[in-house]
Motif scaffolding. Structure first.
Motif, PDB file in Angstrom:
ATOM      1  N   ILE A   1       0.008 -25.967 -23.447  1.00  0.00           N
ATOM      2  CA  ILE A   1       0.388 -26.860 -22.344  1.00  0.00           C
ATOM      3  C   ILE A   1       1.130 -28.079 -22.874  1.00  0.00           C
ATOM      4  CG2 ILE A   1      -0.470 -28.349 -20.487  1.00  0.00           C
ATOM      5  CD1 ILE A   1      -2.906 -26.498 -20.277  1.00  0.00           C
ATOM      6  N   GLU A   2       0.561 -28.706 -23.892  1.00  0.00           N
ATOM      7  CA  GLU A   2       1.080 -29.985 -24.387  1.00  0.00           C
ATOM      8  C   GLU A   2       2.497 -29.886 -24.953  1.00  0.00           C
ATOM      9  OE1 GLU A   2      -0.075 -32.698 -28.135  1.00  0.00           O
ATOM     10  OE2 GLU A   2      -1.720 -32.424 -26.705  1.00  0.00           O
ATOM     11  N   LEU A   3       2.769 -28.879 -25.778  1.00  0.00           N
ATOM     12  CA  LEU A   3       4.082 -28.784 -26.422  1.00  0.00           C
ATOM     13  C   LEU A   3       5.214 -28.507 -25.422  1.00  0.00           C
ATOM     14  CD1 LEU A   3       3.202 -26.940 -29.764  1.00  0.00           C
ATOM     15  CD2 LEU A   3       3.455 -29.385 -29.332  1.00  0.00           C
ATOM     16  N   PRO A   4       5.043 -27.570 -24.462  1.00  0.00           N
ATOM     17  CA  PRO A   4       6.103 -27.397 -23.456  1.00  0.00           C
ATOM     18  C   PRO A   4       6.357 -28.668 -22.650  1.00  0.00           C
ATOM     19  CG  PRO A   4       4.668 -25.487 -23.460  1.00  0.00           C
ATOM     20  CD  PRO A   4       4.017 -26.510 -24.333  1.00  0.00           C
ATOM     21  N   VAL A   5       5.294 -29.417 -22.322  1.00  0.00           N
ATOM     22  CA  VAL A   5       5.473 -30.662 -21.568  1.00  0.00           C
ATOM     23  C   VAL A   5       6.273 -31.667 -22.384  1.00  0.00           C
ATOM     24  CG1 VAL A   5       4.274 -32.671 -20.594  1.00  0.00           C
ATOM     25  CG2 VAL A   5       3.420 -30.375 -20.133  1.00  0.00           C
ATOM     26  N   LEU A   6       5.968 -31.763 -23.673  1.00  0.00           N
ATOM     27  CA  LEU A   6       6.720 -32.659 -24.570  1.00  0.00           C
ATOM     28  C   LEU A   6       8.198 -32.273 -24.591  1.00  0.00           C
ATOM     29  CD1 LEU A   6       5.696 -33.783 -28.131  1.00  0.00           C
ATOM     30  CD2 LEU A   6       7.912 -32.729 -27.787  1.00  0.00           C
ATOM     31  N   ILE A   7       8.480 -30.987 -24.715  1.00  0.00           N
ATOM     32  CA  ILE A   7       9.863 -30.509 -24.754  1.00  0.00           C
ATOM     33  C   ILE A   7      10.574 -30.783 -23.427  1.00  0.00           C
ATOM     34  CG2 ILE A   7      11.278 -28.406 -24.862  1.00  0.00           C
ATOM     35  CD1 ILE A   7       9.191 -27.349 -26.925  1.00  0.00           C
ATOM     36  N   ILE A   8       9.876 -30.543 -22.319  1.00  0.00           N
ATOM     37  CA  ILE A   8      10.459 -30.789 -20.991  1.00  0.00           C
ATOM     38  C   ILE A   8      10.784 -32.269 -20.807  1.00  0.00           C
ATOM     39  CG2 ILE A   8       9.919 -30.841 -18.516  1.00  0.00           C
ATOM     40  CD1 ILE A   8       8.316 -28.186 -19.057  1.00  0.00           C
ATOM     41  N   ALA A   9       9.843 -33.136 -21.202  1.00  0.00           N
ATOM     42  CA  ALA A   9      10.073 -34.584 -21.075  1.00  0.00           C
ATOM     43  C   ALA A   9      11.289 -35.010 -21.890  1.00  0.00           C
ATOM     44  CB  ALA A   9       8.828 -35.355 -21.535  1.00  0.00           C
ATOM     45  N   CYS A  10      11.403 -34.494 -23.099  1.00  0.00           N
ATOM     46  CA  CYS A  10      12.554 -34.828 -23.951  1.00  0.00           C
ATOM     47  C   CYS A  10      13.852 -34.299 -23.350  1.00  0.00           C
ATOM     48  CB  CYS A  10      12.349 -34.273 -25.360  1.00  0.00           C
ATOM     49  SG  CYS A  10      11.100 -35.152 -26.319  1.00  0.00           S
ATOM     50  N   ALA A  11      13.783 -33.108 -22.745  1.00  0.00           N
ATOM     51  CA  ALA A  11      14.975 -32.526 -22.117  1.00  0.00           C
ATOM     52  C   ALA A  11      15.475 -33.407 -20.974  1.00  0.00           C
ATOM     53  CB  ALA A  11      14.665 -31.120 -21.605  1.00  0.00           C
ATOM     54  N   PHE A  12      14.551 -33.934 -20.170  1.00  0.00           N
ATOM     55  CA  PHE A  12      14.957 -34.813 -19.072  1.00  0.00           C
ATOM     56  C   PHE A  12      15.422 -36.169 -19.596  1.00  0.00           C
ATOM     57  CE2 PHE A  12      13.166 -31.640 -16.367  1.00  0.00           C
ATOM     58  CZ  PHE A  12      13.859 -31.780 -15.168  1.00  0.00           C
ATOM     59  N   GLY A  13      14.861 -36.599 -20.727  1.00  0.00           N
ATOM     60  CA  GLY A  13      15.361 -37.810 -21.367  1.00  0.00           C
ATOM     61  C   GLY A  13      16.787 -37.622 -21.851  1.00  0.00           C
TER      62      GLY A  13
END
Length: 204
Positions: free
Chosen positions: A131-143
């Motif tokens: 859960i945590e790693l995909p969320v981190l990647i998604i947040a960075c993608a939107f950044g």
């Protein structure tokens, strides 16, 4: 701002999510193979995290302390990394690379200390990391998308792009709000798993 809207926002940003995932995976490899200055930098980061972990472990209620720290640390960073993407995407890019390198370095360090990959990945990373790693990647993608949109808007304002071809800021800011809310929800679940299941698995 429901879950359906969240997945729709992911579909509209799938290319940047894929790019962010590739950068993250590449940085894991760099962290695994790190030597010299990079290794010293990562070791220093691990020393700081080790100190925090020790204080949490020695608290009156270790699991609760770990949960509070993990959740707020991850949630605040993920929301910040989305909106600091306004600085031309530099912050989310650095955040993505550093976190990937730290992960690669930690896994390599643990294997050198004699832990099996099964214990590290299945017990230590998989329960909460799924859960945590995909969320981190998604947040960075939107950044990163925030940075791209800023650059596109600047290009339009100085005449490098035709007017009307830039991003819809109202739509994008709604997306960032939706993604931020669901990132916090998923990170709450991940923190509960990490401070509960992962903590117990690694304690045995």
């Amino acid at each position: 701002m429901g879950l359906k809207a969240f997945f729709y926002d992911l579909r509209t940003t799938r290319r940047l999510i894929l790019i962010a995932a590739l950068f993250f995976c590449a940085s894991i490899v760099v962290g695994w193979l790190s030597t010299g200055v990079i290794q010293a930098m990562l070791a220093q980061q691990m020393k700081g995290l080790g100190g925090v972990a020790q204080r949490l472990q020695n608290s009156e209620h270790p699991q609760w302390s770990f949960f509070v720290f993990i959740f707020f640390n991850n949630a605040i960073k993920c929301v910040l990394v989305i909106y600091t993407g306004a600085l031309f995407g530099i912050v989310p890019f650095i955040f993505l690379i550093v976190n990937g390198m730290v992960l690669g370095f930690v896994v390599h360090l643990q294997t050198d200390m004699g832990r099996s990959m099964y214990e590290i990945v299945v017990k230590g990373l998989l329960p909460h990391g799924v859960i945590e790693l995909p969320v981190l990647i998604i947040a960075c993608a939107f950044g990163l998308k925030f940075g791209v949109n800023i650059i596109s808007t600047l290009g339009t304002s100085i005449g490098l792009k035709r007017k009307g071809t830039g991003p819809s800021w109202e739509f994008f800011l709604k997306q960032t709000l939706t993604v931020s809310i669901w990132s916090v929800i998923f990170l709450f679940i991940a923190a509960a798993i990490e401070s509960g299941i992962t903590y117990r698995l690694l304690s045995h």
